[in-house]
Enzyme design. Structure first.
Site, PDB file in Angstrom:
ATOM      1  N   ASP A 104     -67.745 -54.189 -26.798  1.00 35.15           N
ATOM      2  CA  ASP A 104     -68.019 -53.306 -27.633  1.00 35.15           C
ATOM      3  C   ASP A 104     -66.682 -53.233 -29.027  1.00 35.15           C
ATOM      4  O   ASP A 104     -66.116 -52.614 -29.586  1.00 35.15           O
ATOM      5  CB  ASP A 104     -66.845 -51.727 -27.146  1.00 35.15           C
ATOM      6  CG  ASP A 104     -65.865 -52.304 -26.464  1.00 35.15           C
ATOM      7  OD1 ASP A 104     -65.236 -53.875 -26.294  1.00 35.15           O
ATOM      8  OD2 ASP A 104     -65.005 -51.239 -25.563  1.00 35.15           O
ATOM      9  N   LYS A 154     -47.658 -56.116 -23.688  1.00 33.86           N
ATOM     10  CA  LYS A 154     -47.590 -55.431 -24.825  1.00 33.86           C
ATOM     11  C   LYS A 154     -45.656 -55.184 -24.704  1.00 33.86           C
ATOM     12  O   LYS A 154     -44.988 -54.550 -24.021  1.00 33.86           O
ATOM     13  CB  LYS A 154     -47.404 -53.513 -23.559  1.00 33.86           C
ATOM     14  CG  LYS A 154     -48.892 -53.600 -23.586  1.00 33.86           C
ATOM     15  CD  LYS A 154     -48.927 -52.080 -22.848  1.00 33.86           C
ATOM     16  CE  LYS A 154     -50.416 -51.691 -22.897  1.00 33.86           C
ATOM     17  NZ  LYS A 154     -50.857 -51.918 -22.060  1.00 33.86           N
ATOM     18  N   ASP A 212     -62.033 -52.738 -32.114  1.00 28.88           N
ATOM     19  CA  ASP A 212     -62.311 -51.997 -31.000  1.00 28.88           C
ATOM     20  C   ASP A 212     -63.386 -50.532 -31.179  1.00 28.88           C
ATOM     21  O   ASP A 212     -62.347 -50.093 -31.157  1.00 28.88           O
ATOM     22  CB  ASP A 212     -61.134 -52.370 -29.963  1.00 28.88           C
ATOM     23  CG  ASP A 212     -61.411 -51.885 -28.897  1.00 28.88           C
ATOM     24  OD1 ASP A 212     -62.719 -51.006 -28.357  1.00 28.88           O
ATOM     25  OD2 ASP A 212     -60.240 -51.714 -27.769  1.00 28.88           O
TER      26      ASP A 212
HETATM   27  P1  GTP Z   1     -62.788 -46.791 -21.576  1.00 33.31           P
HETATM   28  O1  GTP Z   1     -62.591 -46.403 -20.606  1.00 33.31           O
HETATM   29  O2  GTP Z   1     -62.833 -45.817 -22.862  1.00 33.31           O
HETATM   30  O3  GTP Z   1     -61.537 -48.218 -21.486  1.00 33.31           O
HETATM   31  O4  GTP Z   1     -63.884 -48.145 -22.075  1.00 33.31           O
HETATM   32  P2  GTP Z   1     -64.290 -49.131 -21.089  1.00 33.31           P
HETATM   33  O5  GTP Z   1     -64.542 -48.385 -19.559  1.00 33.31           O
HETATM   34  O6  GTP Z   1     -64.789 -49.527 -22.344  1.00 33.31           O
HETATM   35  O7  GTP Z   1     -62.837 -50.441 -20.828  1.00 33.31           O
HETATM   36  P3  GTP Z   1     -62.622 -51.509 -22.116  1.00 33.31           P
HETATM   37  O8  GTP Z   1     -63.060 -50.855 -23.710  1.00 33.31           O
HETATM   38  O9  GTP Z   1     -60.946 -52.059 -22.032  1.00 33.31           O
HETATM   39  O10 GTP Z   1     -63.763 -52.207 -21.975  1.00 33.31           O
HETATM   40  C1  GTP Z   1     -63.722 -53.419 -22.480  1.00 33.31           C
HETATM   41  C2  GTP Z   1     -64.853 -53.952 -22.220  1.00 33.31           C
HETATM   42  O11 GTP Z   1     -65.517 -54.870 -21.055  1.00 33.31           O
HETATM   43  C3  GTP Z   1     -66.681 -53.354 -22.488  1.00 33.31           C
HETATM   44  O12 GTP Z   1     -66.760 -54.152 -23.268  1.00 33.31           O
HETATM   45  C4  GTP Z   1     -66.104 -52.661 -21.195  1.00 33.31           C
HETATM   46  O13 GTP Z   1     -67.691 -52.777 -20.780  1.00 33.31           O
HETATM   47  C5  GTP Z   1     -66.186 -54.292 -20.067  1.00 33.31           C
HETATM   48  N1  GTP Z   1     -65.581 -53.711 -19.307  1.00 33.31           N
HETATM   49  C6  GTP Z   1     -64.306 -53.384 -18.578  1.00 33.31           C
HETATM   50  N2  GTP Z   1     -64.446 -53.054 -17.365  1.00 33.31           N
HETATM   51  C7  GTP Z   1     -66.032 -53.839 -16.902  1.00 33.31           C
HETATM   52  C8  GTP Z   1     -66.709 -53.961 -15.339  1.00 33.31           C
HETATM   53  O14 GTP Z   1     -65.570 -53.491 -14.515  1.00 33.31           O
HETATM   54  N3  GTP Z   1     -67.524 -54.311 -15.336  1.00 33.31           N
HETATM   55  C9  GTP Z   1     -68.147 -54.551 -16.421  1.00 33.31           C
HETATM   56  N4  GTP Z   1     -69.258 -55.245 -16.285  1.00 33.31           N
HETATM   57  N5  GTP Z   1     -67.772 -54.501 -17.750  1.00 33.31           N
HETATM   58  C10 GTP Z   1     -66.656 -54.004 -17.594  1.00 33.31           C
END
Ligand code: GTP
Length: 318
Positions: A104, A154, A212
């Site tokens: 993202d 942080k 982001d």
């Molecule tokens: P929020 O729930 O809104 O925080 O979004 P998110 O679930 O995408 O979490 P975050 O933005 O912290 O994740 C950063 C990146 O890692 C994103 O591209 C997510 O799709 C990916 N990501 C986070 N957790 C996982 C996971 O458990 N598995 C996989 N495959 N990707 C993950």
């Protein structure tokens, strides 16, 4: 070469929209984020590996329908494994130095130059780094002569090791992936990188932009970044006021569009004003003023709206 794209998160900050469309398939200027990222990979990356949990069926269905020049491998996780666990889960498809992206982020990182630095320094891992004014909400790195020496989560004001934060774009040697225990929920940022700091981990600070796109505000910002240069739409049914993008099959009549408006496919609008907003596919509206909004897909808008995310599953203001 392979690029792993982490696309398995729940996207909670963009709910209720992500109940309808998983975040990686949300469009940025009318192209799903993940497809845009694959298309932007330098030529040397011939394979994109998508590490996924939430949204697997939608992702498979999407990539069945489209033509893309790179090989796309979808690697499912039975349960979410976190950023590190998800990368480890892809290890069987990796043949050497690998790029890894948070799915993202929208950035101006020059991956070719980052790869040159990675090879020259013989790094185990190179992390793209973005400078922020106030790093207190982020993971910060201490960088000396290009080497990452320490991580700090942080930091309190006055204790920051630097203003450089992890920008979610990495080049990694297989030995880093091998360090991650298999089938466990692991955060690469918190559980693995601090162990490699001072021992072959390098930073690649870059300038330009880093977004982001995980919150309503930043999702809008990421969309507008994508149309900043070449997004001047034309449409016989609309007066255009600044950078905008209108899907070719959208039907508009007596509308004022822009600045910063993105109109998706099969949208029908009459006598509407749309500013600083993303209108997803199959939205109908008559006589509305829509500003700072994310709307759709498949809804009708019958009123004026500001700072609202509205989807078939409900709406929030932000
Ligand atoms: P929020 O729930 O809104 O925080 O979004 P998110 O679930 O995408 O979490 P975050 O933005 O912290 O994740 C950063 C990146 O890692 C994103 O591209 C997510 O799709 C990916 N990501 C986070 N957790 C996982 C996971 O458990 N598995 C996989 N495959 N990707 C993950």
């Amino acid at each position: 070469m392979e690029a792993i794209i982490l696309v398995g998160g729940l996207g909670t900050r963009l709910r209720p929209l992500t109940h309808t469309i998983p975040k990686p398939l949300l469009p940025l200027a009318n192209i799903p984020m993940v497809e845009r990222m694959i298309r932007n990979l330098p030529e040397v990356f011939d394979t994109a590996i998508l590490a996924i949990n939430y949204g697997l069926d939608e992702m498979k269905a999407y990539f069945k329908e489209i033509n893309i020049e790179k090989k796309v491998i979808i690697v499912p996780e039975e349960k979410p494994l976190g950023t590190g666990g998800a990368m480890r889960n892809c290890i069987d498809y990796v043949t050497g130095t690998t790029a890894v992206f948070n799915g993202d982020v929208v950035t101006s990182v020059n991956l070719k130059i980052m790869l040159e630095q990675h090879n020259k320094t013989k790094a185990k891992g190179t992390l793209a780094l973005w400078e922020v004014y106030d790093p207190r909400r982020f993971g910060v790195v201490e960088l000396k002569n290009g080497k990452i020496l320490q991580f700090q989560e942080k930091p309190e004001k006055g204790t920051e090791l630097s203003n450089l934060i992890n920008a979610g774009t990495y080049l990694l040697e297989p030995e880093i992936l091998e360090m991650i225990p298999p089938n466990q929920k692991i955060s690469i940022e918190r559980d693995i990188y601090p162990k490699v700091a001072g021992n072959g981990l390098y930073g690649f600070p870059f300038k330009g932009y880093f977004i982001d796109s995980g919150t309503p505000e930043s999702y809008l910002e990421a969309n507008f970044k994508c149309i900043e240069k070449d997004g001047t739409a034309t449409h016989k049914g609309a007066s255009i006021r600044g950078p905008s993008l209108i899907h070719k099959n959208a039907e508009l009549q007596d509308c004022i569009i822009g600045p910063n408006a993105i109109i998706g496919s099969d949208v029908k609008m009459e006598k509407c004003v749309v500013r600083k907003s993303v209108i997803l596919s199959h939205v109908n509206s008559y006589g509305s003023v829509i500003e700072d909004c994310i709307a759709g897909p498949n809804i009708s808008i019958e009123r004026d709206m500001k700072r609202t995310l509205i989807s078939p599953e409900g709406e929030i203001t932000f």
